[in-house]
Design an enzyme around this catalytic site. Structure first.
Site, PDB file in Angstrom:
ATOM      1  N   LYS A  56       1.329  -1.723  -0.344  1.00 56.38           N
ATOM      2  CA  LYS A  56       0.308   0.287  -0.013  1.00 56.38           C
ATOM      3  C   LYS A  56       0.854   0.958   0.271  1.00 56.38           C
ATOM      4  O   LYS A  56       0.807   2.512  -0.131  1.00 56.38           O
ATOM      5  CB  LYS A  56      -1.020  -0.567   1.356  1.00 56.38           C
ATOM      6  CG  LYS A  56      -2.328  -0.731   0.755  1.00 56.38           C
ATOM      7  CD  LYS A  56      -3.101  -0.352   1.340  1.00 56.38           C
ATOM      8  CE  LYS A  56      -4.872  -0.888   0.891  1.00 56.38           C
ATOM      9  NZ  LYS A  56      -4.494  -2.261   1.325  1.00 56.38           N
ATOM     10  N   SER A  81      -8.372   1.039   9.497  1.00 54.03           N
ATOM     11  CA  SER A  81      -7.599   1.155  10.523  1.00 54.03           C
ATOM     12  C   SER A  81      -6.282  -0.222  10.255  1.00 54.03           C
ATOM     13  O   SER A  81      -5.281  -0.512  10.392  1.00 54.03           O
ATOM     14  CB  SER A  81      -8.730  -0.196  10.769  1.00 54.03           C
ATOM     15  OG  SER A  81      -9.055  -1.285  10.279  1.00 54.03           O
ATOM     16  N   GLN A  86      -1.024   3.321   7.557  1.00 58.00           N
ATOM     17  CA  GLN A  86       0.218   3.373   7.559  1.00 58.00           C
ATOM     18  C   GLN A  86       1.042   3.984   6.311  1.00 58.00           C
ATOM     19  O   GLN A  86       1.678   4.570   6.605  1.00 58.00           O
ATOM     20  CB  GLN A  86       0.762   1.990   8.529  1.00 58.00           C
ATOM     21  CG  GLN A  86       0.247   1.593   9.947  1.00 58.00           C
ATOM     22  CD  GLN A  86       0.397   0.687  10.071  1.00 58.00           C
ATOM     23  OE1 GLN A  86       1.650  -0.099  10.160  1.00 58.00           O
ATOM     24  NE2 GLN A  86       0.075  -0.539  10.379  1.00 58.00           N
ATOM     25  N   GLU A 207      -9.942 -13.801  -3.659  1.00 59.22           N
ATOM     26  CA  GLU A 207     -10.692 -12.818  -1.769  1.00 59.22           C
ATOM     27  C   GLU A 207     -10.896 -13.611  -1.549  1.00 59.22           C
ATOM     28  O   GLU A 207     -10.608 -14.998  -1.946  1.00 59.22           O
ATOM     29  CB  GLU A 207     -11.417 -12.047  -2.498  1.00 59.22           C
ATOM     30  CG  GLU A 207     -13.412 -12.484  -3.301  1.00 59.22           C
ATOM     31  CD  GLU A 207     -13.894 -11.794  -3.823  1.00 59.22           C
ATOM     32  OE1 GLU A 207     -14.039 -10.749  -3.099  1.00 59.22           O
ATOM     33  OE2 GLU A 207     -14.844 -12.262  -4.226  1.00 59.22           O
ATOM     34  N   GLY A 211     -16.543 -13.566   1.687  1.00 58.80           N
ATOM     35  CA  GLY A 211     -17.185 -12.375   1.407  1.00 58.80           C
ATOM     36  C   GLY A 211     -16.591 -12.315   0.242  1.00 58.80           C
ATOM     37  O   GLY A 211     -15.484 -11.795  -0.196  1.00 58.80           O
ATOM     38  N   ASP A 213     -17.901 -11.007  -2.258  1.00 60.90           N
ATOM     39  CA  ASP A 213     -18.063 -10.219  -3.355  1.00 60.90           C
ATOM     40  C   ASP A 213     -17.707  -9.848  -4.271  1.00 60.90           C
ATOM     41  O   ASP A 213     -18.437  -9.589  -5.743  1.00 60.90           O
ATOM     42  CB  ASP A 213     -18.510  -8.797  -2.473  1.00 60.90           C
ATOM     43  CG  ASP A 213     -16.691  -8.140  -1.764  1.00 60.90           C
ATOM     44  OD1 ASP A 213     -16.228  -8.295  -1.433  1.00 60.90           O
ATOM     45  OD2 ASP A 213     -16.643  -7.365  -3.245  1.00 60.90           O
ATOM     46  N   SER A 307       1.566  -9.787  -0.839  1.00 60.58           N
ATOM     47  CA  SER A 307       0.715  -8.199  -0.350  1.00 60.58           C
ATOM     48  C   SER A 307       1.005  -7.629   0.564  1.00 60.58           C
ATOM     49  O   SER A 307       1.239  -6.842   0.917  1.00 60.58           O
ATOM     50  CB  SER A 307      -0.982  -8.088  -0.735  1.00 60.58           C
ATOM     51  OG  SER A 307      -1.074  -8.901   0.207  1.00 60.58           O
ATOM     52  N   ASN A 310       1.734  -7.843   7.412  1.00 61.72           N
ATOM     53  CA  ASN A 310       2.278  -7.198   9.074  1.00 61.72           C
ATOM     54  C   ASN A 310       0.683  -8.062  10.155  1.00 61.72           C
ATOM     55  O   ASN A 310      -0.510  -7.926   9.407  1.00 61.72           O
ATOM     56  CB  ASN A 310       1.465  -5.874   8.390  1.00 61.72           C
ATOM     57  CG  ASN A 310       2.974  -4.855   8.269  1.00 61.72           C
ATOM     58  OD1 ASN A 310       3.642  -5.173   8.429  1.00 61.72           O
ATOM     59  ND2 ASN A 310       1.575  -4.308   7.844  1.00 61.72           N
TER      60      ASN A 310
HETATM   61  C1  PLP Z   1      -5.285  -4.021   1.021  1.00 58.94           C
HETATM   62  C2  PLP Z   1      -4.597  -4.884   1.340  1.00 58.94           C
HETATM   63  C3  PLP Z   1      -5.338  -6.261  -0.007  1.00 58.94           C
HETATM   64  C4  PLP Z   1      -6.192  -5.658  -0.506  1.00 58.94           C
HETATM   65  O1  PLP Z   1      -6.274  -4.463  -1.385  1.00 58.94           O
HETATM   66  P1  PLP Z   1      -7.378  -4.102  -2.408  1.00 58.94           P
HETATM   67  O2  PLP Z   1      -6.151  -3.305  -3.146  1.00 58.94           O
HETATM   68  O3  PLP Z   1      -8.450  -3.209  -1.407  1.00 58.94           O
HETATM   69  O4  PLP Z   1      -7.652  -4.958  -3.140  1.00 58.94           O
HETATM   70  C5  PLP Z   1      -4.363  -7.173   0.399  1.00 58.94           C
HETATM   71  N1  PLP Z   1      -3.344  -8.143   1.186  1.00 58.94           N
HETATM   72  C6  PLP Z   1      -2.936  -6.090   2.069  1.00 58.94           C
HETATM   73  C7  PLP Z   1      -2.024  -7.621   2.783  1.00 58.94           C
HETATM   74  C8  PLP Z   1      -3.859  -5.314   1.932  1.00 58.94           C
HETATM   75  O5  PLP Z   1      -3.431  -4.699   2.944  1.00 58.94           O
END
Ligand code: PLP
Length: 322
Positions: A56, A81, A86, A207, A211, A213, A307, A310
């Site tokens: 992110k 949250s 961060q 996903e 959930g 969706d 991704s 944490n």
């Molecule tokens: C936010 C996040 C996601 C999902 O990302 P999106 O862009 O909302 O689809 C997946 N893994 C981690 C670790 C995240 O922080």
């Protein structure tokens, strides 16, 4: 339907230039054990090793880099949250922009402390009686701050796409790419990169099964809203896609898959034991789906985006002990 213009691959490339020298170019790792288990050649893009522990930072830094002088002095506001909070707080500190983060009162103390540690001004709200989006919008309006949402924003999407761009630069074309999916920012940016850099690569968003969706939305052709799902994948507890992310997913993603919490825990254990790495539950979504699709992946070159990493250690241990 009136959509703002969708970001494209040029925006992902421009984002890569903006974040250069600030975001880590995270390592791509391989494992013989994984390759043997899947009968495929697997490349993990390790965003658990990104600054602040998740991809992110890429989208947040890209979005804040584009602020003009007025936006910079009035500051940024975000509601989250988790990792987005961060990412915004850290990016804002680097760029010298004041940041206000709206977080639930009952968010983990460690997360509130981390956000404050990055210099973010934390505004707490009661998640049962107050609407965070309203609070965020009010702050933006009263103080002229710019609201940066966690996924449905062209600069956020373009920034998130730089992880896949780096992966393709490093390993070349792939047959399949597996990407965790919450609100769809990461998968949208990844799909933009894949369509330009590896046109034949099949791109899968993954996903939590509880959930799904996005899977429902993908299959039905319109955005489906659900209640906040109960899953250990807290980074993907989103209730719906955004209009921008949905438009890109429909056009550029091959399918949306799911993984169960038990599969995520299994991947966390495997990663700790065999790869010597800590993945957070949400970070394992792509890996879990690739393991489930083992039969179809035989002999293929497969990318998996991890991704984030944490997860506090007590929770990590509790999940593995279950
Ligand atoms: C936010 C996040 C996601 C999902 O990302 P999106 O862009 O909302 O689809 C997946 N893994 C981690 C670790 C995240 O922080």
């Amino acid at each position: 339907m009136n959509l703002p213009p969708l970001p494209d691959f040029n925006d992902v490339r421009a984002a890569a230039n903006r974040i250069q020298g600030q975001a880590h170019r995270t390592p791509v790792i391989t494992s013989r054990t994984v390759n043997e288990a899947l009968g495929a050649e697997v490349f993990f893009k390790c965003e658990n090793l990104q600054r602040m522990g998740a991809f992110k930072f890429r989208g947040a830094f890209n979005a804040l880099s584009r602020f003009d002088a007025r936006q910079r002095s009035a500051g940024v506001v975000a509601f989250s949250s988790g990792n987005h909070a961060q990412a915004i707080a850290l990016s804002a500190r680097i760029l010298g922009i004041p940041a206000t983060i709206v977080m639930p009162q009952d968010a983990p103390a460690a997360k509130i402390a981390a956000t404050r540690g990055y210099g973010g001004n934390v505004v707490l709200y009661d998640r049962y009686t107050e609407d965070r989006e309203q609070i965020g919008r009010d702050l933006a309006q009263q103080h002229g701050m710019t609201l940066i949402p966690p996924y449905n924003h062209p600069d956020v999407i373009a920034g998130q796409g730089t992880a896949a761009l780096e992966l393709f630069e490093e390993v070349g074309a792939l047959d399949a790419l597996f990407v965790p999916l919450g609100g769809g920012g990461l998968i949208s940016g990844s799909a933009l990169a894949a369509r330009a850099m590896a046109p034949d690569c099949r791109v899968y968003g993954v996903e939590p099964e509880a959930g799904n969706d996005a899977q429902q939305s993908f299959r039905s052709g319109s955005i489906v809203h659900i209640d906040t799902p109960k899953t250990i994948a807290d980074g993907a507890q989103t209730q719906h896609l955004g209009d921008l992310t949905f438009a890109i997913i429909r056009r550029d993603v091959d399918d949306v898959l799911t993984a169960t919490d038990a599969e995520l825990v299994d991947c966390m254990r495997f990663a700790a034991e065999r790869l010597k790495m800590v993945f957070e539950p949400t970070g394992c979504l792509g890996f879990a789906a690739a393991r489930r699709m083992r039969n179809e992946l035989a002999g293929k070159r497969v990318g998996v985006i991890i991704s984030g990493g944490n997860v506090d250690l007590d929770r990590f241990c509790a999940l593995l002990a279950q």
